[in-house]
Design a protein around this motif. Structure first.
Motif, PDB file in Angstrom:
ATOM      1  N   THR A 143     -14.825 -23.476  -0.536  1.00 34.52           N
ATOM      2  CA  THR A 143     -13.442 -23.797  -0.190  1.00 34.52           C
ATOM      3  C   THR A 143     -13.363 -23.980   1.325  1.00 34.52           C
ATOM      4  OG1 THR A 143     -12.855 -21.466   0.105  1.00 34.52           O
ATOM      5  CG2 THR A 143     -12.572 -22.408  -2.108  1.00 34.52           C
ATOM      6  N   PRO A 144     -12.317 -24.650   1.823  1.00 35.03           N
ATOM      7  CA  PRO A 144     -12.167 -24.762   3.282  1.00 35.03           C
ATOM      8  C   PRO A 144     -12.123 -23.404   3.969  1.00 35.03           C
ATOM      9  CG  PRO A 144     -10.686 -26.285   2.172  1.00 35.03           C
ATOM     10  CD  PRO A 144     -11.275 -25.416   1.095  1.00 35.03           C
ATOM     11  N   GLU A 145     -11.510 -22.423   3.283  1.00 37.79           N
ATOM     12  CA  GLU A 145     -11.399 -21.085   3.865  1.00 37.79           C
ATOM     13  C   GLU A 145     -12.725 -20.319   3.804  1.00 37.79           C
ATOM     14  OE1 GLU A 145      -7.767 -22.828   2.627  1.00 37.79           O
ATOM     15  OE2 GLU A 145      -9.465 -22.231   1.357  1.00 37.79           O
ATOM     16  N   PHE A 167     -14.113 -17.555 -13.791  1.00 32.63           N
ATOM     17  CA  PHE A 167     -15.496 -17.799 -13.380  1.00 32.63           C
ATOM     18  C   PHE A 167     -15.587 -18.926 -12.354  1.00 32.63           C
ATOM     19  CE2 PHE A 167     -19.431 -20.256 -14.326  1.00 32.63           C
ATOM     20  CZ  PHE A 167     -20.378 -19.317 -13.940  1.00 32.63           C
ATOM     21  N   LEU A 168     -14.920 -20.034 -12.626  1.00 31.50           N
ATOM     22  CA  LEU A 168     -15.067 -21.217 -11.796  1.00 31.50           C
ATOM     23  C   LEU A 168     -14.489 -21.044 -10.400  1.00 31.50           C
ATOM     24  CD1 LEU A 168     -14.245 -23.985 -14.434  1.00 31.50           C
ATOM     25  CD2 LEU A 168     -16.477 -23.494 -13.423  1.00 31.50           C
ATOM     26  N   ASN A 169     -13.517 -20.172 -10.248  1.00 34.77           N
ATOM     27  CA  ASN A 169     -12.869 -19.981  -8.947  1.00 34.77           C
ATOM     28  C   ASN A 169     -13.321 -18.697  -8.260  1.00 34.77           C
ATOM     29  OD1 ASN A 169     -11.391 -22.342  -9.380  1.00 34.77           O
ATOM     30  ND2 ASN A 169      -9.780 -21.234 -10.470  1.00 34.77           N
ATOM     31  N   SER A 170     -14.596 -18.364  -8.415  1.00 28.43           N
ATOM     32  CA  SER A 170     -15.091 -17.078  -7.921  1.00 28.43           C
ATOM     33  C   SER A 170     -15.895 -17.183  -6.628  1.00 28.43           C
ATOM     34  CB  SER A 170     -15.965 -16.405  -8.997  1.00 28.43           C
ATOM     35  OG  SER A 170     -17.074 -17.229  -9.338  1.00 28.43           O
ATOM     36  N   ASN A 171     -16.000 -18.376  -6.026  1.00 26.92           N
ATOM     37  CA  ASN A 171     -16.804 -18.493  -4.813  1.00 26.92           C
ATOM     38  C   ASN A 171     -16.297 -17.623  -3.674  1.00 26.92           C
ATOM     39  OD1 ASN A 171     -18.625 -19.814  -2.740  1.00 26.92           O
ATOM     40  ND2 ASN A 171     -16.615 -20.379  -1.936  1.00 26.92           N
ATOM     41  N   ASP A 172     -14.984 -17.496  -3.553  1.00 27.46           N
ATOM     42  CA  ASP A 172     -14.413 -16.763  -2.427  1.00 27.46           C
ATOM     43  C   ASP A 172     -13.803 -15.436  -2.848  1.00 27.46           C
ATOM     44  OD1 ASP A 172     -12.338 -17.845  -3.861  1.00 27.46           O
ATOM     45  OD2 ASP A 172     -11.318 -18.757  -2.155  1.00 27.46           O
ATOM     46  N   VAL A 183     -20.122 -12.088   1.697  1.00 32.06           N
ATOM     47  CA  VAL A 183     -19.099 -12.385   2.696  1.00 32.06           C
ATOM     48  C   VAL A 183     -18.055 -11.273   2.751  1.00 32.06           C
ATOM     49  CG1 VAL A 183     -17.368 -14.051   3.474  1.00 32.06           C
ATOM     50  CG2 VAL A 183     -19.434 -14.848   2.306  1.00 32.06           C
ATOM     51  N   LEU A 184     -17.582 -10.829   1.607  1.00 30.04           N
ATOM     52  CA  LEU A 184     -16.413  -9.959   1.553  1.00 30.04           C
ATOM     53  C   LEU A 184     -16.727  -8.470   1.543  1.00 30.04           C
ATOM     54  CD1 LEU A 184     -14.277 -11.961  -1.042  1.00 30.04           C
ATOM     55  CD2 LEU A 184     -14.110 -11.996   1.454  1.00 30.04           C
ATOM     56  N   ASN A 185     -17.925  -8.090   1.107  1.00 25.43           N
ATOM     57  CA  ASN A 185     -18.251  -6.670   1.035  1.00 25.43           C
ATOM     58  C   ASN A 185     -19.102  -6.276   2.247  1.00 25.43           C
ATOM     59  OD1 ASN A 185     -20.301  -4.418   0.179  1.00 25.43           O
ATOM     60  ND2 ASN A 185     -18.559  -4.199  -1.194  1.00 25.43           N
ATOM     61  N   PRO A 186     -18.664  -5.304   3.049  1.00 19.93           N
ATOM     62  CA  PRO A 186     -19.389  -4.973   4.286  1.00 19.93           C
ATOM     63  C   PRO A 186     -20.842  -4.555   4.070  1.00 19.93           C
ATOM     64  CG  PRO A 186     -17.216  -3.967   4.279  1.00 19.93           C
ATOM     65  CD  PRO A 186     -17.424  -4.525   2.912  1.00 19.93           C
TER      66      PRO A 186
END
Length: 301
Positions: free
Chosen positions: A291-293, A67-72, A111-114
């Motif tokens: 994240t930086p990315e 859950f916590l690492n789901s931003n990207d 961001v990731l899904n067109p």
């Protein structure tokens, strides 16, 4: 070109939320709903930690690394009642087919899904709404997700306001909530306490636990704690709406939704905006971190 009328802006300021019926065309809605269902159908349970999404402010809530690492990333979170309880001897198991177990899919869809990118970060009407609201100088998009409200197991979302969970100093969150199917009391439509954004203080926030394990709530030391019984107040309004409706949600307005006890799904797509301009702080305590990315994306180009 203005998207919102003067009367709609006045209602937004008065109520703290605003329904915009037929904001998206039937064709737009079908494209988003078809993509949401495709993502559900492609959910692979193999290797999934069976992370369930729990929202109770006074009880257990989700907070594992998934859950916590789901931003990207695009990640799947399950309905708590979709799995059997884990024991020391027996791992949790799904009680329903994988595609029907999902509470929500997020948090980087925009961001990731067109498809969801098209209707969020590349949508001129959405930009126009943000400009018309004139609440933020540099709106940044975060926490984009599909919420499924599965038939018969879609859970209650308790009374809350969004700036508690996406905290900035000063508070700035605004939710964009898009009905992909008709939303009714029977399948879990939203309810609001109109005008509560004027009196509800953001007196606590949802953070990463300083212990390094999970999440927790902390009180803000310089803000008087809310003692109102929001749930018990008169004046709550059910906001049933048709597919294609855009609902704008002020970060301080109290809202909730009941469980889905019907045989119908209640798919919606939602994302939030926060102020990204200098003078507003989104800090490292928040549960969702850029994240930086993949920093939080600017809406205005």
């Amino acid at each position: 070109m203005n998207v919102l009328t003067p009367s709609q802006l006045e209602q937004w300021k008065s109520d703290g939320y605003l329904l915009l019926p037929s904001f998206f065309s039937p064709e737009d809605v079908k494209e988003m709903l078809d993509e949401a269902k495709r993502l559900c159908d492609e959910f692979d349970i193999e290797g999934h930690p069976l992370t369930a999404f729990k929202t109770a402010a006074d009880g257990e809530h989700v907070g594992d690394d998934y859950f916590l690492n789901s931003n990207d990333k695009i990640r799947y979170f399950l309905e708590p009642t979709a799995t059997s309880p884990a024991t020391p001897d027996t791992p949790a198991k799904l009680l329903v087919p994988p595609s029907q177990s999902i509470n929500k899919i997020g948090h980087a869809l925009a961001v990731l899904n067109p498809i969801f990118h098209k209707y969020t970060l590349e949508n001129e009407k959405i930009r126009g709404v943000a400009r018309d609201l004139d609440e933020q100088r540099d709106p940044r998009v975060l926490q984009s997700m599909i919420i499924c409200k599965q038939p018969r197991i879609g859970g209650t979302v308790p009374c809350h306001n969004d700036s508690t969970f996406l905290y900035t100093d000063p508070p700035s969150a605004i939710g964009f909530w898009i009905a992909l199917e008709d939303c009714q009391p029977s399948n879990g439509c939203l309810s609001f306490l109109p005008g509560s954004h004027k009196t509800a203080r953001i007196s606590s926030r949802f953070i990463r636990n300083p212990s390094g394990k999970g999440t927790t709530f902390i009180d803000l030391p310089d803000v008087k704690k809310n003692e109102e019984d929001w749930e018990g107040m008169e004046g709550w309004r059910e906001s049933d709406c048709k597919a294609g409706t855009l609902v704008l949600i002020h970060g301080s307005v109290m809202h909730k939704s009941p469980p889905n006890l019907s045989d119908k799904t209640r798919f919606i797509y939602t994302f939030h905006m926060i102020e990204g301009a200098e003078g507003t702080k989104y800090d490292e305590k928040n549960w969702l971190q850029p994240t930086p990315e993949m920093p939080f994306q600017p809406l205005f180009k």
